[in-house]
Scaffold this active site. Structure first.
Site, PDB file in Angstrom:
ATOM      1  NE  ARG A   1      -4.322  -0.021   2.465  1.00  0.00           N
ATOM      2  CZ  ARG A   1      -5.122  -1.018   2.356  1.00  0.00           C
ATOM      3  NH1 ARG A   1      -4.882  -2.239   2.686  1.00  0.00           N
ATOM      4  NH2 ARG A   1      -6.330  -0.811   2.498  1.00  0.00           N
TER       5      ARG A   1
ATOM      6  NE  ARG B   1     -10.790   2.224   5.058  1.00  0.00           N
ATOM      7  CZ  ARG B   1     -12.161   1.523   4.773  1.00  0.00           C
ATOM      8  NH1 ARG B   1     -13.104   1.787   5.569  1.00  0.00           N
ATOM      9  NH2 ARG B   1     -11.984   0.500   3.964  1.00  0.00           N
TER      10      ARG B   1
HETATM   11  P1  AP5 Z   1      -8.442  -3.502   4.428  1.00  0.00           P
HETATM   12  O1  AP5 Z   1      -9.363  -4.274   5.179  1.00  0.00           O
HETATM   13  O2  AP5 Z   1      -7.404  -3.970   3.458  1.00  0.00           O
HETATM   14  O3  AP5 Z   1      -9.493  -2.150   3.590  1.00  0.00           O
HETATM   15  P2  AP5 Z   1      -9.464  -1.602   2.276  1.00  0.00           P
HETATM   16  O4  AP5 Z   1      -8.111  -1.617   1.352  1.00  0.00           O
HETATM   17  O5  AP5 Z   1      -9.816  -0.074   2.661  1.00  0.00           O
HETATM   18  O6  AP5 Z   1     -10.353  -2.420   1.313  1.00  0.00           O
HETATM   19  P3  AP5 Z   1     -11.664  -2.559   1.671  1.00  0.00           P
HETATM   20  O7  AP5 Z   1     -11.791  -3.873   2.724  1.00  0.00           O
HETATM   21  O8  AP5 Z   1     -12.697  -1.345   2.413  1.00  0.00           O
HETATM   22  O9  AP5 Z   1     -12.381  -2.813   0.535  1.00  0.00           O
HETATM   23  P4  AP5 Z   1     -12.237  -3.919  -0.683  1.00  0.00           P
HETATM   24  O10 AP5 Z   1     -11.458  -3.343  -1.845  1.00  0.00           O
HETATM   25  O11 AP5 Z   1     -11.623  -5.097  -0.206  1.00  0.00           O
HETATM   26  O12 AP5 Z   1     -13.800  -3.877  -1.312  1.00  0.00           O
HETATM   27  P5  AP5 Z   1     -14.658  -5.363  -0.820  1.00  0.00           P
HETATM   28  O13 AP5 Z   1     -14.435  -6.501  -1.674  1.00  0.00           O
HETATM   29  O14 AP5 Z   1     -14.899  -5.433   0.600  1.00  0.00           O
HETATM   30  O15 AP5 Z   1      -7.600  -2.249   5.293  1.00  0.00           O
HETATM   31  C1  AP5 Z   1      -8.473  -1.845   6.700  1.00  0.00           C
HETATM   32  C2  AP5 Z   1      -7.376  -1.105   7.361  1.00  0.00           C
HETATM   33  O16 AP5 Z   1      -6.163  -1.945   7.727  1.00  0.00           O
HETATM   34  C3  AP5 Z   1      -6.681   0.135   6.666  1.00  0.00           C
HETATM   35  O17 AP5 Z   1      -7.036   1.298   6.373  1.00  0.00           O
HETATM   36  C4  AP5 Z   1      -5.275   0.224   7.258  1.00  0.00           C
HETATM   37  O18 AP5 Z   1      -5.440   1.020   8.525  1.00  0.00           O
HETATM   38  C5  AP5 Z   1      -5.041  -1.263   7.617  1.00  0.00           C
HETATM   39  N1  AP5 Z   1      -4.093  -2.029   6.483  1.00  0.00           N
HETATM   40  C6  AP5 Z   1      -4.345  -3.036   5.863  1.00  0.00           C
HETATM   41  N2  AP5 Z   1      -3.640  -3.274   5.082  1.00  0.00           N
HETATM   42  C7  AP5 Z   1      -2.446  -2.484   5.034  1.00  0.00           C
HETATM   43  C8  AP5 Z   1      -1.067  -2.343   4.512  1.00  0.00           C
HETATM   44  N3  AP5 Z   1      -0.921  -2.922   3.597  1.00  0.00           N
HETATM   45  N4  AP5 Z   1      -0.399  -0.989   4.940  1.00  0.00           N
HETATM   46  C9  AP5 Z   1      -0.994  -0.122   5.994  1.00  0.00           C
HETATM   47  N5  AP5 Z   1      -2.159  -0.350   6.715  1.00  0.00           N
HETATM   48  C10 AP5 Z   1      -3.005  -1.666   6.285  1.00  0.00           C
HETATM   49  O19 AP5 Z   1     -16.254  -4.437  -1.234  1.00  0.00           O
HETATM   50  C11 AP5 Z   1     -16.690  -3.319  -0.832  1.00  0.00           C
HETATM   51  C12 AP5 Z   1     -18.110  -3.481  -0.510  1.00  0.00           C
HETATM   52  O20 AP5 Z   1     -18.862  -3.582  -1.878  1.00  0.00           O
HETATM   53  C13 AP5 Z   1     -18.636  -5.283   0.060  1.00  0.00           C
HETATM   54  O21 AP5 Z   1     -19.859  -4.848   0.738  1.00  0.00           O
HETATM   55  C14 AP5 Z   1     -18.822  -5.822  -1.287  1.00  0.00           C
HETATM   56  O22 AP5 Z   1     -19.814  -6.760  -0.973  1.00  0.00           O
HETATM   57  C15 AP5 Z   1     -19.220  -4.609  -2.242  1.00  0.00           C
HETATM   58  N6  AP5 Z   1     -18.887  -5.134  -3.766  1.00  0.00           N
HETATM   59  C16 AP5 Z   1     -17.917  -5.531  -4.161  1.00  0.00           C
HETATM   60  N7  AP5 Z   1     -17.896  -5.368  -5.328  1.00  0.00           N
HETATM   61  C17 AP5 Z   1     -19.037  -5.186  -5.864  1.00  0.00           C
HETATM   62  C18 AP5 Z   1     -19.696  -4.692  -7.011  1.00  0.00           C
HETATM   63  N8  AP5 Z   1     -19.090  -4.964  -8.266  1.00  0.00           N
HETATM   64  N9  AP5 Z   1     -20.773  -4.035  -7.387  1.00  0.00           N
HETATM   65  C19 AP5 Z   1     -21.365  -3.708  -6.024  1.00  0.00           C
HETATM   66  N10 AP5 Z   1     -20.943  -3.942  -4.839  1.00  0.00           N
HETATM   67  C20 AP5 Z   1     -19.741  -4.662  -4.665  1.00  0.00           C
END
Ligand code: AP5
Length: 220
Positions: A88, A171
């Site tokens: 990241r 974020r």
């Molecule tokens: P993390 O858990 O990795 O969160 P993120 O990157 O912010 O990503 P998300 O989990 O929010 O989203 P995603 O892209 O995976 O989407 P999802 O598939 O869930 O990190 C959380 C925290 O941990 C960070 O803020 C940081 O503090 C820390 N962290 C983690 N890794 C780190 C690193 N490498 N370095 C430093 N800090 C770190 O989908 C989202 C939603 O949309 C779901 O409800 C899903 O059902 C829906 N959805 C999915 N696809 C679709 C579609 N095509 N159409 C409609 N809805 C959809």
């Protein structure tokens, strides 16, 4: 096959990484899931990470680099892995290069999901997670069969603490400042595969499979 999912929060990295992990029979390694589990278990790492995560900031590089380095050495990564949410920052990407060189491995594709901000906010605000197995849902776009209950393990669903709108905006800022530079980083290495993250989950899955077509056949 060794892959990275790159994209802003809510782009669908976790959703697509989970589907691809089943198709390729390789583990999905989500630093977000590992950190949330550590927070819940109250480990020293979890205690350290919690305040960063709750405020929508990135956890310090040395914490996440250590997690990934240890995880990549596990036996189930021998025929490949999918990194979800790591790297990241450019420093994390440089560390990943060094650790993979030591392990005699390399990343073949960086799947970069693109979704505009309004849609990201809609997705995040409707997200629900299983408290036991971590599977993600969306109250409208991807609901469980029984409201509030995980289809896979029957446990209760919950809303993530960092899915509140004000934390979500922080974020997104973190993403644009610290993570978006990785698009150029991997583009220059000729392994960036931009994929539109807009549309139905199955349509995006098909786009990804098309990009990886030859590699999926070889791995199955
Ligand atoms: P993390 O858990 O990795 O969160 P993120 O990157 O912010 O990503 P998300 O989990 O929010 O989203 P995603 O892209 O995976 O989407 P999802 O598939 O869930 O990190 C959380 C925290 O941990 C960070 O803020 C940081 O503090 C820390 N962290 C983690 N890794 C780190 C690193 N490498 N370095 C430093 N800090 C770190 O989908 C989202 C939603 O949309 C779901 O409800 C899903 O059902 C829906 N959805 C999915 N696809 C679709 C579609 N095509 N159409 C409609 N809805 C959809």
């Amino acid at each position: 096959m060794n892959l990275i999912f790159l994209g802003p929060p809510g782009a669908g990295k976790g959703t697509q990484a989970c589907l691809l992990s089943e198709a390729l029979h390789v583990p999905q390694i989500s630093t977000g899931v590992i950190l949330r589990n550590a927070v819940r278990a109250g480990t020293p790492m979890g205690v350290r990470a919690k305040s960063f995560m709750d405020s929508g900031s990135l956890v310090p590089d040395e914490v996440v680099v250590g997690i990934v380095e240890e995880r990549l050495q596990a036996a189930d990564c021998s025929s490949g892995f999918i990194l979800d949410g790591f790297p990241r920052t450019v420093a994390q990407a440089d560390s990943l290069d060094s650790m993979l060189a030591r392990l005699g491995k390399q990343i073949e594709h960086v799947l970069s999901l693109t979704v505009e901000d309004d849609e990201l906010l809609t997705r995040i605000s409707g997200r629900r997670m299983c408290e036991n197995c971590g599977k993600g849902y969306h109250v409208i776009y991807d609901p469980p069969k029984v409201s509030g209950i995980c289809d896979l393990c029957g446990s209760a669903l919950y809303q993530r603490d960092d899915d509140r709108v004000e934390t979500m905006r922080k974020r997104l800022n973190e993403y644009y400042q610290k993570t978006a530079p990785l698009i150029n980083y991997y583009s220059e290495k000729m392994i960036l595969r931009p994929i539109s993250g807009i549309g139905a989950i199955e349509d995006i899955q098909s786009r990804i499979e098309k990009v990886l077509e030859g590699s999926i056949r070889d791995n199955s």
